[in-house]
Design a protein around this motif. Structure first.
Motif, PDB file in Angstrom:
ATOM      1  N   PRO A 175      16.372 -23.072  35.952  1.00 43.89           N
ATOM      2  CA  PRO A 175      14.960 -23.404  35.639  1.00 43.89           C
ATOM      3  C   PRO A 175      14.563 -24.618  36.391  1.00 43.89           C
ATOM      4  O   PRO A 175      15.199 -25.514  37.016  1.00 43.89           O
ATOM      5  CB  PRO A 175      15.066 -23.900  34.343  1.00 43.89           C
ATOM      6  CG  PRO A 175      16.235 -23.226  33.668  1.00 43.89           C
ATOM      7  CD  PRO A 175      17.173 -23.051  35.139  1.00 43.89           C
ATOM      8  N   ASP A 176      13.182 -24.798  36.628  1.00 44.16           N
ATOM      9  CA  ASP A 176      12.598 -26.043  37.535  1.00 44.16           C
ATOM     10  C   ASP A 176      13.043 -27.177  37.055  1.00 44.16           C
ATOM     11  O   ASP A 176      13.239 -28.217  37.811  1.00 44.16           O
ATOM     12  CB  ASP A 176      11.103 -25.784  37.629  1.00 44.16           C
ATOM     13  CG  ASP A 176      10.770 -24.559  38.593  1.00 44.16           C
ATOM     14  OD1 ASP A 176      11.573 -24.039  39.556  1.00 44.16           O
ATOM     15  OD2 ASP A 176       9.418 -24.369  38.264  1.00 44.16           O
ATOM     16  N   SER A 177      13.202 -27.472  35.621  1.00 42.32           N
ATOM     17  CA  SER A 177      13.296 -28.792  34.939  1.00 42.32           C
ATOM     18  C   SER A 177      14.712 -29.128  35.231  1.00 42.32           C
ATOM     19  O   SER A 177      14.916 -30.286  35.751  1.00 42.32           O
ATOM     20  CB  SER A 177      12.995 -28.719  33.650  1.00 42.32           C
ATOM     21  OG  SER A 177      13.927 -27.922  33.091  1.00 42.32           O
ATOM     22  N   TYR A 178      15.531 -28.256  35.467  1.00 39.55           N
ATOM     23  CA  TYR A 178      17.145 -28.289  35.515  1.00 39.55           C
ATOM     24  C   TYR A 178      17.261 -28.779  37.134  1.00 39.55           C
ATOM     25  O   TYR A 178      18.123 -29.374  37.473  1.00 39.55           O
ATOM     26  CB  TYR A 178      17.928 -27.300  35.016  1.00 39.55           C
ATOM     27  CG  TYR A 178      19.343 -27.446  35.021  1.00 39.55           C
ATOM     28  CD1 TYR A 178      20.007 -28.585  34.675  1.00 39.55           C
ATOM     29  CD2 TYR A 178      20.024 -26.781  36.202  1.00 39.55           C
ATOM     30  CE1 TYR A 178      21.387 -28.641  34.844  1.00 39.55           C
ATOM     31  CE2 TYR A 178      21.665 -26.943  36.143  1.00 39.55           C
ATOM     32  CZ  TYR A 178      22.330 -28.123  35.521  1.00 39.55           C
ATOM     33  OH  TYR A 178      23.494 -28.276  35.925  1.00 39.55           O
ATOM     34  N   ARG A 179      16.618 -27.878  37.993  1.00 37.71           N
ATOM     35  CA  ARG A 179      16.767 -28.161  39.355  1.00 37.71           C
ATOM     36  C   ARG A 179      16.374 -29.627  39.847  1.00 37.71           C
ATOM     37  O   ARG A 179      16.854 -30.354  40.484  1.00 37.71           O
ATOM     38  CB  ARG A 179      15.849 -27.199  40.018  1.00 37.71           C
ATOM     39  CG  ARG A 179      16.121 -27.109  41.649  1.00 37.71           C
ATOM     40  CD  ARG A 179      14.997 -26.177  42.191  1.00 37.71           C
ATOM     41  NE  ARG A 179      15.116 -26.550  43.866  1.00 37.71           N
ATOM     42  CZ  ARG A 179      14.479 -27.433  44.385  1.00 37.71           C
ATOM     43  NH1 ARG A 179      13.892 -28.516  43.914  1.00 37.71           N
ATOM     44  NH2 ARG A 179      14.666 -27.433  45.699  1.00 37.71           N
ATOM     45  N   GLU A 180      15.196 -30.018  39.097  1.00 34.62           N
ATOM     46  CA  GLU A 180      14.638 -31.436  39.346  1.00 34.62           C
ATOM     47  C   GLU A 180      15.861 -32.494  39.137  1.00 34.62           C
ATOM     48  O   GLU A 180      15.800 -33.536  39.754  1.00 34.62           O
ATOM     49  CB  GLU A 180      13.438 -31.772  38.495  1.00 34.62           C
ATOM     50  CG  GLU A 180      12.280 -30.915  38.924  1.00 34.62           C
ATOM     51  CD  GLU A 180      10.933 -31.079  38.280  1.00 34.62           C
ATOM     52  OE1 GLU A 180      11.141 -32.015  37.337  1.00 34.62           O
ATOM     53  OE2 GLU A 180       9.966 -30.316  38.422  1.00 34.62           O
ATOM     54  N   GLN A 181      16.263 -32.166  37.737  1.00 31.25           N
ATOM     55  CA  GLN A 181      17.476 -33.099  37.601  1.00 31.25           C
ATOM     56  C   GLN A 181      18.646 -33.004  38.454  1.00 31.25           C
ATOM     57  O   GLN A 181      19.419 -34.001  38.832  1.00 31.25           O
ATOM     58  CB  GLN A 181      18.253 -32.803  36.259  1.00 31.25           C
ATOM     59  CG  GLN A 181      17.114 -32.939  34.870  1.00 31.25           C
ATOM     60  CD  GLN A 181      17.779 -32.443  33.564  1.00 31.25           C
ATOM     61  OE1 GLN A 181      18.501 -31.874  33.501  1.00 31.25           O
ATOM     62  NE2 GLN A 181      16.863 -32.442  32.670  1.00 31.25           N
ATOM     63  N   LEU A 182      18.960 -31.975  38.907  1.00 24.23           N
ATOM     64  CA  LEU A 182      19.898 -31.644  40.045  1.00 24.23           C
ATOM     65  C   LEU A 182      19.673 -32.499  41.410  1.00 24.23           C
ATOM     66  O   LEU A 182      20.466 -33.081  41.866  1.00 24.23           O
ATOM     67  CB  LEU A 182      20.280 -30.149  40.161  1.00 24.23           C
ATOM     68  CG  LEU A 182      20.863 -29.458  39.247  1.00 24.23           C
ATOM     69  CD1 LEU A 182      21.112 -27.900  39.554  1.00 24.23           C
ATOM     70  CD2 LEU A 182      22.397 -29.803  38.970  1.00 24.23           C
ATOM     71  N   VAL A 183      18.381 -32.466  41.633  1.00 25.46           N
ATOM     72  CA  VAL A 183      17.965 -32.896  42.750  1.00 25.46           C
ATOM     73  C   VAL A 183      17.925 -34.752  42.591  1.00 25.46           C
ATOM     74  O   VAL A 183      18.672 -35.329  43.317  1.00 25.46           O
ATOM     75  CB  VAL A 183      16.561 -32.819  43.249  1.00 25.46           C
ATOM     76  CG1 VAL A 183      16.098 -33.604  44.394  1.00 25.46           C
ATOM     77  CG2 VAL A 183      16.349 -31.239  43.846  1.00 25.46           C
ATOM     78  N   ALA A 184      17.758 -35.225  41.375  1.00 24.32           N
ATOM     79  CA  ALA A 184      17.779 -36.487  41.018  1.00 24.32           C
ATOM     80  C   ALA A 184      19.239 -37.048  41.096  1.00 24.32           C
ATOM     81  O   ALA A 184      19.507 -37.991  41.600  1.00 24.32           O
ATOM     82  CB  ALA A 184      16.988 -36.741  39.676  1.00 24.32           C
ATOM     83  N   ASN A 185      20.171 -36.126  40.582  1.00 21.79           N
ATOM     84  CA  ASN A 185      21.418 -36.503  40.538  1.00 21.79           C
ATOM     85  C   ASN A 185      22.156 -36.682  41.777  1.00 21.79           C
ATOM     86  O   ASN A 185      23.091 -37.405  42.166  1.00 21.79           O
ATOM     87  CB  ASN A 185      22.263 -35.419  39.730  1.00 21.79           C
ATOM     88  CG  ASN A 185      22.091 -35.804  38.241  1.00 21.79           C
ATOM     89  OD1 ASN A 185      21.583 -36.570  37.734  1.00 21.79           O
ATOM     90  ND2 ASN A 185      22.359 -34.727  37.446  1.00 21.79           N
ATOM     91  N   THR A 186      21.773 -35.651  42.666  1.00 22.41           N
ATOM     92  CA  THR A 186      22.086 -35.720  44.049  1.00 22.41           C
ATOM     93  C   THR A 186      21.716 -36.898  44.833  1.00 22.41           C
ATOM     94  O   THR A 186      22.445 -37.442  45.600  1.00 22.41           O
ATOM     95  CB  THR A 186      21.810 -34.407  44.650  1.00 22.41           C
ATOM     96  OG1 THR A 186      22.075 -33.115  44.304  1.00 22.41           O
ATOM     97  CG2 THR A 186      22.258 -34.561  46.366  1.00 22.41           C
TER      98      THR A 186
END
Length: 135
Positions: free
Chosen positions: A63-74
């Protein structure tokens, strides 16, 4: 720098890295997964957080919201490396172990940091439609 400009610059970097990674001389099959993993970590080191995140297998199901979190974590991961080790100065391929029965591999990379320390990492890889992706 505006958010749109940053996004454009990062997209351009990702596109350049993608072309550079795909236009190299043919790589023997045993090494292809490790070369792909190296390419993804080189991209990450150059600020390609979204590209790096997109190179995970089946990322289209995230999901887009989780992807945004993954990008932020990266991004936080790389920022932390820059603070603690003065960044990544080089990514080297050490080895690649391919599974003879499945389209999977383990890519062994060496992250060389700016403070002269090194860390060996294992990147699990899977081949999907003739492209090696991180698991």
């Amino acid at each position: 720098m505006s958010l749109k400009l940053k996004t454009l610059v990062l997209s351009m970097i990702a596109a350049i890295v993608n072309v550079a990674c795909s236009s190299e001389a043919p790589i023997k099959n045993d090494d292809a997964a490790a070369q792909a993993a190296k390419c993804y970590y080189d991209s990450l080191n150059n600020g390609g957080y979204e590209y790096f995140t997109d190179m995970y297998h089946r990322q289209e199901r995230i999901p887009d919201s989780y992807r945004e979190q993954l990008v932020a974590n990266t991004k936080m991961y790389l920022d932390n490396i820059r603070k603690e080790h003065k960044g990544i100065s080089e990514v080297r391929v050490l080895n690649c172990k391919n599974d003879s029965l499945n389209p999977t591999a383990e890519a062994y990379l060496l992250l060389c940091f700016g403070d002269s320390t090194k860390e060996e990492i294992v990147v699990p890889m899977v081949k999907d439609k003739d492209k090696w992706m991180m698991r």
